[in-house]
Write a protein that holds these residues in place. Structure first.
Motif, mmCIF file in Angstrom:
data_model
loop_
_atom_site.group_PDB
_atom_site.id
_atom_site.type_symbol
_atom_site.label_atom_id
_atom_site.label_comp_id
_atom_site.label_asym_id
_atom_site.label_seq_id
_atom_site.Cartn_x
_atom_site.Cartn_y
_atom_site.Cartn_z
ATOM 1 N N THR A 65 0.833 -1.203 0.000
ATOM 2 C CA THR A 65 0.000 0.000 0.000
ATOM 3 C C THR A 65 0.865 1.248 0.000
ATOM 4 O O THR A 65 0.573 2.214 -0.714
ATOM 5 C CB THR A 65 -0.953 -0.005 1.209
ATOM 6 N N MET A 109 1.954 2.527 -3.385
ATOM 7 C CA MET A 109 0.940 2.981 -4.331
ATOM 8 C C MET A 109 0.905 4.502 -4.392
ATOM 9 O O MET A 109 1.082 5.173 -3.369
ATOM 10 C CB MET A 109 -0.440 2.456 -3.916
ATOM 11 N N CYS A 128 -0.657 7.336 -1.568
ATOM 12 C CA CYS A 128 -0.698 6.788 -0.210
ATOM 13 C C CYS A 128 0.401 7.401 0.643
ATOM 14 O O CYS A 128 1.497 7.667 0.159
ATOM 15 C CB CYS A 128 -0.543 5.269 -0.239
ATOM 16 N N CYS A 170 -3.115 6.663 4.932
ATOM 17 C CA CYS A 170 -4.166 7.258 4.114
ATOM 18 C C CYS A 170 -3.913 6.997 2.636
ATOM 19 O O CYS A 170 -2.780 6.776 2.213
ATOM 20 C CB CYS A 170 -4.230 8.766 4.324
ATOM 21 N N ARG A 171 -5.027 7.104 1.868
ATOM 22 C CA ARG A 171 -4.941 6.954 0.409
ATOM 23 C C ARG A 171 -5.793 8.047 -0.216
ATOM 24 O O ARG A 171 -6.967 8.199 0.120
ATOM 25 C CB ARG A 171 -5.453 5.585 0.005
ATOM 26 N N SER A 172 -5.203 8.765 -1.148
ATOM 27 C CA SER A 172 -5.893 9.829 -1.864
ATOM 28 C C SER A 172 -6.544 9.274 -3.115
ATOM 29 O O SER A 172 -5.915 8.547 -3.887
ATOM 30 C CB SER A 172 -4.884 10.923 -2.246
ATOM 31 N N LEU A 215 -7.132 4.639 5.896
ATOM 32 C CA LEU A 215 -7.129 3.177 5.838
ATOM 33 C C LEU A 215 -6.899 2.547 7.199
ATOM 34 O O LEU A 215 -7.516 1.531 7.531
ATOM 35 C CB LEU A 215 -6.050 2.697 4.859
#
Length: 139
Positions: free
Chosen positions: A24, A27, A30, A47-49, A57
């Motif tokens: 993750t 990526m 993130c 976190c993921r944008s 997350l």
């Protein structure tokens, strides 16, 4: 990973593996924040944008360090980071019976917007739903 393993009770099946976490973090969009007490990690957020939205997350605090405001500070930082990246909303999912987390999120301005039935599977095979929550971010 030490905080991950300490913070998430294996009964609920919420902890991520090291390969999941590493994958993750590589990526695009993130990022993670680490809370430290000297040289010791006490908590983290991940976190993921996704365009105008950011998803929190994971957020975790070592049980020995809880009730000191670490989670609230990590959450506020996630909101600031998301806003700085241009997001207008921050989403998360939380186990329906995680009362402490639900209070934390409500106090930070999150409201429930949905439910994922049987989202979490514990080691004993028990199922628990996730509550989807969101908050608007101020730019």
């Amino acid at each position: 990973m030490a905080v991950m393993h300490a913070a998430f009770d294996p009964l609920y099946g919420e902890a991520w593996s090291a390969p999941q976490l590493a994958g993750t973090l590589t990526m695009p969009g993130c990022w993670a924040r680490l809370a430290m007490a000297g040289a010791v990690a006490t908590g983290f957020s991940l976190c993921r944008s996704l365009g105008p939205e950011v998803e929190l997350l994971l957020i975790a605090v070592d049980p020995a360090q809880r009730r000191q405001g670490i989670a609230a500070r990590l959450l506020a930082r996630a909101q600031d980071d998301a806003s700085a990246r241009g997001a207008s909303e921050l989403f998360l999912e939380v186990r329906e019976d995680n009362a402490a987390a639900l209070r934390l999120y409500a106090n930070a301005g999150f409201g429930a917007v949905g439910r994922r039935r049987d989202y979490y599977t514990g080691k004993d095979g028990s199922k628990r739903s996730a509550i989807t929550m969101k908050t608007a971010l101020h730019k």
